[in-house]
Motif scaffolding. Structure first.
Motif, PDB file in Angstrom:
ATOM      1  N   LYS A   1       0.817  -1.223   0.000  1.00 16.29           N
ATOM      2  CA  LYS A   1       0.000   0.000   0.000  1.00 16.29           C
ATOM      3  C   LYS A   1       0.846   1.268   0.000  1.00 16.29           C
ATOM      4  O   LYS A   1       0.640   2.177  -0.815  1.00 16.29           O
ATOM      5  N   GLU A   2       1.792   1.351   0.925  1.00 14.51           N
ATOM      6  CA  GLU A   2       2.594   2.569   1.025  1.00 14.51           C
ATOM      7  C   GLU A   2       3.474   2.766  -0.206  1.00 14.51           C
ATOM      8  O   GLU A   2       3.636   3.882  -0.700  1.00 14.51           O
ATOM      9  N   SER A   3       4.025   1.684  -0.722  1.00 12.66           N
ATOM     10  CA  SER A   3       4.889   1.783  -1.902  1.00 12.66           C
ATOM     11  C   SER A   3       4.095   2.205  -3.134  1.00 12.66           C
ATOM     12  O   SER A   3       4.514   3.087  -3.892  1.00 12.66           O
ATOM     13  N   LEU A   4       2.931   1.586  -3.338  1.00 11.50           N
ATOM     14  CA  LEU A   4       2.146   1.918  -4.525  1.00 11.50           C
ATOM     15  C   LEU A   4       1.566   3.325  -4.448  1.00 11.50           C
ATOM     16  O   LEU A   4       1.372   3.980  -5.471  1.00 11.50           O
ATOM     17  N   GLU A   5       1.324   3.803  -3.248  1.00 14.42           N
ATOM     18  CA  GLU A   5       0.882   5.194  -3.097  1.00 14.42           C
ATOM     19  C   GLU A   5       1.972   6.150  -3.594  1.00 14.42           C
ATOM     20  O   GLU A   5       1.690   7.109  -4.309  1.00 14.42           O
ATOM     21  N   GLU A   6       3.224   5.857  -3.232  1.00 16.14           N
ATOM     22  CA  GLU A   6       4.352   6.666  -3.722  1.00 16.14           C
ATOM     23  C   GLU A   6       4.510   6.540  -5.233  1.00 16.14           C
ATOM     24  O   GLU A   6       4.703   7.537  -5.930  1.00 16.14           O
ATOM     25  N   ILE A   7       4.451   5.315  -5.724  1.00 16.33           N
ATOM     26  CA  ILE A   7       4.624   5.075  -7.163  1.00 16.33           C
ATOM     27  C   ILE A   7       3.539   5.791  -7.966  1.00 16.33           C
ATOM     28  O   ILE A   7       3.815   6.430  -8.978  1.00 16.33           O
ATOM     29  N   ASN A   8       2.307   5.699  -7.511  1.00 16.49           N
ATOM     30  CA  ASN A   8       1.201   6.345  -8.226  1.00 16.49           C
ATOM     31  C   ASN A   8       1.301   7.866  -8.183  1.00 16.49           C
ATOM     32  O   ASN A   8       0.885   8.549  -9.122  1.00 16.49           O
ATOM     33  N   THR A   9       1.855   8.405  -7.111  1.00 16.10           N
ATOM     34  CA  THR A   9       1.964   9.859  -6.959  1.00 16.10           C
ATOM     35  C   THR A   9       3.130  10.429  -7.749  1.00 16.10           C
ATOM     36  O   THR A   9       3.011  11.494  -8.374  1.00 16.10           O
ATOM     37  N   HIS A  10       4.252   9.714  -7.777  1.00 18.07           N
ATOM     38  CA  HIS A  10       5.497  10.327  -8.250  1.00 18.07           C
ATOM     39  C   HIS A  10       6.052   9.756  -9.557  1.00 18.07           C
ATOM     40  O   HIS A  10       7.038  10.289 -10.071  1.00 18.07           O
ATOM     41  N   THR A  11       5.475   8.691 -10.084  1.00 24.45           N
ATOM     42  CA  THR A  11       6.052   8.103 -11.309  1.00 24.45           C
ATOM     43  C   THR A  11       5.043   8.156 -12.458  1.00 24.45           C
ATOM     44  O   THR A  11       3.936   8.658 -12.309  1.00 24.45           O
ATOM     45  N   SER A  12       5.449   7.611 -13.578  1.00 27.30           N
ATOM     46  CA  SER A  12       4.589   7.609 -14.776  1.00 27.30           C
ATOM     47  C   SER A  12       3.550   6.499 -14.746  1.00 27.30           C
ATOM     48  O   SER A  12       2.781   6.346 -15.685  1.00 27.30           O
ATOM     49  N   PHE A  13       3.515   5.699 -13.668  1.00 28.03           N
ATOM     50  CA  PHE A  13       2.590   4.577 -13.581  1.00 28.03           C
ATOM     51  C   PHE A  13       1.419   4.855 -12.633  1.00 28.03           C
ATOM     52  O   PHE A  13       1.560   5.567 -11.639  1.00 28.03           O
ATOM     53  N   ASN A  14       0.289   4.265 -12.954  1.00 25.96           N
ATOM     54  CA  ASN A  14      -0.816   4.086 -12.014  1.00 25.96           C
ATOM     55  C   ASN A  14      -0.966   2.588 -11.817  1.00 25.96           C
ATOM     56  O   ASN A  14      -1.118   1.846 -12.794  1.00 25.96           O
ATOM     57  N   VAL A  15      -0.906   2.143 -10.561  1.00 22.60           N
ATOM     58  CA  VAL A  15      -0.899   0.702 -10.288  1.00 22.60           C
ATOM     59  C   VAL A  15      -1.934   0.371  -9.211  1.00 22.60           C
ATOM     60  O   VAL A  15      -1.997   1.036  -8.175  1.00 22.60           O
ATOM     61  N   THR A  16      -2.740  -0.639  -9.475  1.00 22.26           N
ATOM     62  CA  THR A  16      -3.610  -1.214  -8.458  1.00 22.26           C
ATOM     63  C   THR A  16      -3.228  -2.681  -8.295  1.00 22.26           C
ATOM     64  O   THR A  16      -2.427  -3.208  -9.076  1.00 22.26           O
TER      65      THR A  16
END
Length: 383
Positions: free
Chosen positions: A227-242
């Protein structure tokens, strides 16, 4: 004596003048799936160093050069203590950081523990930093022809968790393959889609993130690593991940990620204008609706219900019905031609008896795999 020679000065200038936003990190997939025995700072420093490699030129003396200015900008360090913090980070990287790499070879697996950057040199009176890679890490970052992944350095800059970095690199590896095979071909449609929706077992996830002995309860692993990692990834990178949790019995057995790329003006994937994009979306929706209607009228849907391979909830899911009509029912037609409708019923009875292996999250995929495995046997028997 200067840190770099006149010959190396040209290389250094090219690297330091490159905007950080434009740099790419290129690594072998075995390095991405390895265990990074280090915290976030050494890992980010390694990624920054790899981004300095010119993949089209020979790497002289296994050495790259970057500026302290670039390094501090990447780590967003601006306080008066930045030089001592840089020194501490370098020392920690060299004393503690290494990769545990597992690579498949002809006779089995090969295991390596590699300290990636054993030598760093800098001075307190100029801006240059010399970074020398170990010879053992070079095959994983230089002259890569296949099984490699490229991702943007800028995507890593804002990630502040080791787990975010590790997951982002792994997700990039899978999505890169999705983009490659979508254009080049060479894989079946479901294989291509599996790269955009990759699955990892909980055991593999714990190994890759070095959490085998941490977060014993899944809820803690879920919170800290996912959860915490994907929140960062979705906020700061070119990816949206669920992601989805897949159960085996009462336990969570694996994780399925769903990756999409954010739309940008530069991305070739989104060069369609808004109207064309909406029209394409409408056409796909219309096709899906037609498939759903056909599935609802199909006698195979009734048979699947009778054998408890479909539930009433499944009938409310358009994707399941469209998937069955498009990919499963044509194969049932083939079986019907060979063995009649009773042959289809016998097959479904057998599949129903094996339901312990069946995931309701992937009913169409499961049924497709079952009939694909059975049809060749029937055809051989009829020869």
């Amino acid at each position: 004596m200067p840190i770099i020679s006149e010959k190396q000065e040209n290389q250094k200038q090219v690297l330091t003048l490159n905007d950080l936003e434009k740099r790419k990190v290129v690594e072998h997939n075995s390095l991405i799936t390895s265990i990074a025995k280090m915290d976030k700072t050494p890992l980010k420093m390694f990624e920054l160093a790899v981004s300095c490699i010119d993949t089209e030129k020979q790497l002289e003396d296994n050495t790259v050069y970057l500026s302290k200015r670039d390094l501090f900008a990447f780590f967003k360090v601006s306080d008066n203590d930045k030089h001592s913090r840089f020194k501490e980070a370098v020392e920690k990287m060299q004393k503690q950081a290494f990769f545990k790499i597992k690579e498949k070879k002809d006779k089995g697996f090969e295991f390596e523990n590699i300290v990636p950057i054993p030598y760093v040199k800098w001075t307190d009176y100029n801006d240059e930093v010399l970074i020398r890679f170990s010879p053992e890490i070079i095959p994983y970052v230089v002259n890569l022809k296949k099984n490699f992944t490229q991702h943007a350095l800028s995507d890593l800059a804002e990630l502040n968790s080791k787990y975010s970095l590790i997951l982002y690199r792994w997700l990039s590896m899978n999505y890169n393959q999705y983009e490659h095979y979508s254009v080049k071909g060479g894989r079946r449609e479901e294989q291509v889609e599996s790269y955009r929706n990759p699955t990892i077992s909980i055991k593999e996830l714990r190994t890759m993130t070095d959490t085998v002995k941490l977060y014993k309860e899944f809820r803690d692993l879920d919170k800290r690593v996912l959860k915490e990692s994907l929140e960062e990834i979705n906020t700061h990178t070119s990816f949206n991940v669920t992601y989805e949790k897949v159960k085996k019995g009462r336990s969570i057995d694996s994780i399925v990620f769903h990756i999409t790329k954010k739309r940008t003006a530069e991305d070739n994937s989104y060069k369609l204008d808004d109207r064309a994009y909406q029209e394409d979306k409408a056409r796909k929706a219309e096709t899906e609706d037609q498939l759903v209607l056909q599935a609802m009228d199909s006698p195979y849907t009734k048979l699947l219900m009778e054998h408890f391979l479909l539930s009433y909830l499944d009938l409310m899911d358009k994707k399941i019905l469209a998937g069955l009509q498009a990919h499963v029912y044509p194969l049932y037609d083939e079986l019907k031609e060979l063995r009649g409708l009773n042959g289809v019923k016998d097959h479904l009875s057998y599949v129903a008896s094996k339901q312990e292996a069946y995931s309701k999250r992937n009913v169409a995929k499961y049924l497709k795999k079952a009939i694909e495995q059975y049809l060749p046997t029937v055809k051989r028997q009829d020869l």
